[in-house]
Structures are given as structure tokens and as C-alpha cells.
Write an enzyme that holds these catalytic residues in place. Sequence first.
Site, PDB file in Angstrom:
ATOM      1  N   LYS A  26     -33.860  18.526 -27.343  1.00  0.00           N
ATOM      2  CA  LYS A  26     -32.664  18.854 -26.578  1.00  0.00           C
ATOM      3  C   LYS A  26     -32.915  19.944 -25.541  1.00  0.00           C
ATOM      4  CE  LYS A  26     -29.676  15.843 -27.857  1.00  0.00           C
ATOM      5  NZ  LYS A  26     -29.542  14.685 -26.954  1.00  0.00           N
ATOM      6  N   CYS A  82     -11.061  11.859 -74.328  1.00  0.00           N
ATOM      7  CA  CYS A  82     -12.298  12.533 -73.932  1.00  0.00           C
ATOM      8  C   CYS A  82     -13.442  12.107 -74.848  1.00  0.00           C
ATOM      9  CB  CYS A  82     -12.127  14.049 -73.976  1.00  0.00           C
ATOM     10  SG  CYS A  82     -10.839  14.620 -72.851  1.00  0.00           S
ATOM     11  N   THR A  95     -23.491  19.589 -41.472  1.00  0.00           N
ATOM     12  CA  THR A  95     -24.908  19.884 -41.259  1.00  0.00           C
ATOM     13  C   THR A  95     -25.037  21.085 -40.335  1.00  0.00           C
ATOM     14  OG1 THR A  95     -27.001  19.062 -40.363  1.00  0.00           O
ATOM     15  CG2 THR A  95     -25.002  18.140 -39.393  1.00  0.00           C
ATOM     16  N   SER A 150     -25.135   6.249 -30.942  1.00  0.00           N
ATOM     17  CA  SER A 150     -24.389   6.969 -31.975  1.00  0.00           C
ATOM     18  C   SER A 150     -22.921   6.567 -31.929  1.00  0.00           C
ATOM     19  CB  SER A 150     -24.456   8.478 -31.725  1.00  0.00           C
ATOM     20  OG  SER A 150     -25.793   8.904 -31.688  1.00  0.00           O
ATOM     21  N   THR A 173     -27.785  21.429 -38.584  1.00  0.00           N
ATOM     22  CA  THR A 173     -28.817  21.038 -37.616  1.00  0.00           C
ATOM     23  C   THR A 173     -28.215  20.759 -36.242  1.00  0.00           C
ATOM     24  OG1 THR A 173     -29.901  19.990 -39.484  1.00  0.00           O
ATOM     25  CG2 THR A 173     -30.826  19.533 -37.331  1.00  0.00           C
ATOM     26  N   LYS A 174     -26.968  20.299 -36.208  1.00  0.00           N
ATOM     27  CA  LYS A 174     -26.355  19.970 -34.919  1.00  0.00           C
ATOM     28  C   LYS A 174     -24.923  20.497 -34.925  1.00  0.00           C
ATOM     29  CE  LYS A 174     -24.946  15.914 -32.238  1.00  0.00           C
ATOM     30  NZ  LYS A 174     -24.991  14.472 -32.085  1.00  0.00           N
ATOM     31  N   SER A 189     -33.335  17.531 -41.204  1.00  0.00           N
ATOM     32  CA  SER A 189     -33.771  18.705 -41.970  1.00  0.00           C
ATOM     33  C   SER A 189     -34.317  18.399 -43.356  1.00  0.00           C
ATOM     34  CB  SER A 189     -32.637  19.730 -42.049  1.00  0.00           C
ATOM     35  OG  SER A 189     -31.479  19.129 -42.562  1.00  0.00           O
TER      36      SER A 189
HETATM   37  N1  3NM Z   1     -26.896  13.372 -34.808  1.00  0.00           N
HETATM   38  P1  3NM Z   1     -29.706  16.629 -40.481  1.00  0.00           P
HETATM   39  S1  3NM Z   1     -25.875  14.567 -36.795  1.00  0.00           S
HETATM   40  C1  3NM Z   1     -29.134  14.378 -34.570  1.00  0.00           C
HETATM   41  O1  3NM Z   1     -23.589  12.842 -35.960  1.00  0.00           O
HETATM   42  C2  3NM Z   1     -27.850  14.255 -35.261  1.00  0.00           C
HETATM   43  O2  3NM Z   1     -24.670  11.759 -34.466  1.00  0.00           O
HETATM   44  C3  3NM Z   1     -25.796  13.443 -35.543  1.00  0.00           C
HETATM   45  O3  3NM Z   1     -29.669  16.393 -38.907  1.00  0.00           O
HETATM   46  C4  3NM Z   1     -24.585  12.641 -35.295  1.00  0.00           C
HETATM   47  O4  3NM Z   1     -30.330  15.431 -41.084  1.00  0.00           O
HETATM   48  C5  3NM Z   1     -27.451  14.990 -36.359  1.00  0.00           C
HETATM   49  O5  3NM Z   1     -30.582  17.847 -40.644  1.00  0.00           O
HETATM   50  C6  3NM Z   1     -28.237  16.008 -37.087  1.00  0.00           C
HETATM   51  O6  3NM Z   1     -28.310  16.890 -40.921  1.00  0.00           O
HETATM   52  C7  3NM Z   1     -28.893  15.436 -38.311  1.00  0.00           C
END
Ligand code: 3NM
Length: 517
Positions: free
Chosen positions: A42, A431, A135, A109, A137-138, A197
Site C-alpha cells: 500500500k 445440564c 483486524t 473485494s 492489519t487494515k 497476520s
Molecule cells: N482486506 P488479517 S481485511 C487486506 O475486508 C484486507 O477486504 C480486507 O489481514 C477486506 O488476515 C484485510 O491480518 C486485512 O486480518 C487482512
Amino acid sequence: MDFDYSLYLVTNRDCLPDGITYEESLEQALKGGVTIVQVREKSADTGEFLEIARATKRICDKYNVPLIIDDRIDIALAVGADGVHLGQTDMPLEVARKLLPANVIIGISCRTSEEVKRAVAGGADYIGIGTIYATSTKVVKTPLVGPRNIGEILAALDDTSVKSVAIGGIKSTNAVRTLFGSITASGKSLDGLAVISDIVASREPLIAAKRLKDSVSHFKASRTRFSLGDYTTESLKGSVGKALKYVRQLSPLVHQITNTVVTTQSANATIALGASPIMATSPEEMEDLAKIPGGLLINFGTLTSLEGMIAAGQYANQNKKPIIFDPVGVGATSFRKLKAAELLNAWQATVIKGNPAEIGALSNSSEVQSKGVDSAGSGFADPASVVRALALRERCVVGMTGEVDWVSDGKHVARLANGHSLLGHITGSGCMVGTSVATFCGALSVAEKKVSLNPLADGDMFVATIAGISAVAVASEIAALRPDVQGPGTFLPALIDELSKLTPEVLSEKVNVEIVS
Ligand code: 3NM
């Protein structure tokens, strides 16, 4: 182009742990089973992106794995990539299609059915559905999709050959749940999982990739079968006795996270049946416990240790250990309903066991109302359809207990008619049934290790559920007839005695089971 989307790795150099290079991590991931790679850069300049793409192509070629480039058509063309991945705000699909040679695939996406329909119309080869889980990561501004909504979005791919992966917060701990959540009414499901990740941030990318790959492979090998197929009333009677034999022979560990009202009683019932209880609740010990074969009961009667319940279930899924979910009182408050949804989003249950009010609440039905944790209603007009529908929707076995019990694997429905009314006069008998089901599921998952039925657990979980319910019901009938039983107070110890004395032969003989469909 027919690529294998099972384990789709998206690269991200920012996630790499100290001391591991990009190339080392990628190569380990490929050795662990990654089947397709997307280079996602990115913030790199064009020159740097090109360099990374070329290095990635060299490594992918070595493993014969296709390469996808995120967003940049020019880079994809320059390195001879196999595909391009587009976001909703990147270059329009139709334009990209015109610029790319016919053999270069395009993925896009999507987070809604509408976006999927547009992707199909535009000629996409695959879609990436996300963001599934939170997440770091993004940065994501849109609401999370969640695993139980994937199927609905995926249904827009019915009657197409467009492939699909899910992305966003996917880890080995929720991989099974994600895949199961994706099954559509018509039986379609995700082609794979896309991760950053869980692999890239790992110090052991080979192991991380292998774990994920194993989950996808198990899922694909036997997606929707929970039971062994054709049953007759006679064959079930025999199977139930055989299941008790396995409990006695194997003495499986039955890990139980249950409510404070019944802990001691449930542990005693487990021992009486011939198995070993462990009542651990701390999240920190769940990974170790999940490695010991057996069963896991999650009963949220007093709703403590939710964190432990989530961890226990996720590790159980990863280790193919059956999870028996007893959503005690789920219809009583909206808080409980919310927490049940949270748990069912976190892991895939193998069996859901409840009374009519609980099963009604999970089915979003108001036919049977809840009062506290007891079911106040008299039952459903068509209980067989209710259990079958919930089993199909949650992709698990459903056992509904009451005067008559109903069990379904989504295909078959069994009707059970054992049990004594004194069960309704002691606390925690429901239970105890959950504990018994977990005990039988644990035993059969160990005994039938080689009978691969589904990715959640080995063994016949439909039979295990019937055996678990009927063991308590038959023991209650025997206990109630004892001359020393005067009422509920003397009934409970007598019930524990009779559970321990129950023989496979007596269980097979006395079980009142009938296959109704
Ligand atoms: N795209 P991780 S979420 C690159 O929602 C990416 O389209 C996404 O990373 C979307 O596996 C994402 O670490 C990050 O959560 C995914």
C-alpha cells in the site's frame, strides 16, 4: 483458469516479526501449504513494488503457486502475474478486464450481495468477502460481516463458477467457524481463506500455514456430513449400547465449562458414566486442554468465564474435538441471546442441546416461550421440523429435550421417549443431559477416530447425542422405581447410582427410540 484458492496469502511486510525476512517468511508459508499469493504493497513506490513483485514471482514459481497483484495492473503485466485483485474503489472491473490479457484473472473485494452481483456481471473470476472479523492489519470503516452472514452473501454466486475467499481477522482458531458459516442454502461454500497476520506475523509461518491449510482441507473433504447415513430404529438401539461400551472402555476426558449450580453434580454424573471430568474455566489453559482427546461441554447457565468459553471452543475446533453447547436460558433475556450469538460466531458447535424454549429462542421462534431457565411451553406443533431446520442452519446436531426428546443431524430426525417425571423436580437434570451428551460425543470421537465424518469431530455425533440423552433418561426410569426413592431428595443420588450401574445391554433394551425421518 482453475486455481486452488484454499489458502490465499496476502503479503504485508509491515507485519513481519523481527529477524525474519520477507523471502524467508514467504517460502516457509508456501512450504506450509499456501496455494495462492497476493502481493499487497500500500505504500511502496512503483520501483520498490516492482522489485517485491519480481522477487515474489520467483519464489511462487518455485512452488508452482499463482501470483496475484493488488490493485496495480501495470505491475501485474510487468511481472507476468496470474491475476489482479481490485478493491471497490480501485479501477473498475470492466476497465481492468479490457486492459488485461484474457488469461489473467481478476478478483474483487465485496461485502454485500449487491457488490457480489456486480462483480459477477463485470466478469470477476473470484471475490474476496470481508471484513469478517475485527483486524488490526487494515483500517476498516464498514461494519464487520461476521461468519454467520457469509453464506447469505455467497448465495449471490449460485449458478456461477466464480470462486470465493473470506478475509479479515481469519486465524487458525476461527478458520473452521468461518468455513462452516459460509455454507449456503444450496450447499455452496467458500473456496478458501485469505490471511495476512496469522501467517505473516508468525515466527513459524510454516506451522501457521499448515494449521490453516489442514482446516480447509478437512472441511473440503467432508463438509456437511455429521452422521453415518442410514439408520433404523433397530440399528440405533444397538449403536446406543455400543456407545456406552466405548465410554466405559475409553473413559474420555470431558472438559466442562458449566454453571455454578450444577458443577459438582455434572462432574459426578460424568464419573458415574465411566468418564473423567475436568471443570477448567481459565482461558490460559484452553489450548493445552484441547489437545487431550475427548469432549467439551459449554453450558452458559451462569454466564461467567465467557472468555474461557470462547478460547475453549476455538481450540476445540482446531483439534477436531466435539463441542456440546448447552445455551441454558437463552430465551430468558436479550443479554443471553446476544452472548449465545457471540459464542456461535466464535466457534462451530458440534451439538446444540436445549429445551424447547432454548431451541425456540435460537431458532428465532416465539412458539414456545421461556420462563427463567425452565421451558414453560408445552412444545412445538412440529418439533421434528424445528430441530431439523436449526441443525441445518447451524450445521450441527441438535438435541431438544422435554417429555419427548428430538434429535436431528439436519437430515434424519429421531424421537426419544424415555425419562421419569422426577427429573423435572431436581435442579440441573437438563445440564446433566448436556454432560452426558458431551461424554458420549467425547467417547465416540476417540473410538471412531478413523471414521472421518466431518471437520468438527470424528465419530457419529448423531448417535452420540441420542445415547447421551437416553442414558440419563433410562437411568432416571430405573432410579425412580427403587423402593428407597421417596422423592426428589432421594432420587438424585439414586440417579447417579443407576447411571454408574447402567449396562450397554440394558440401555439398548430400554431405549425408546424411533427414526421419524
Ligand atoms: N482486506 P488479517 S481485511 C487486506 O475486508 C484486507 O477486504 C480486507 O489481514 C477486506 O488476515 C484485510 O491480518 C486485512 O486480518 C487482512
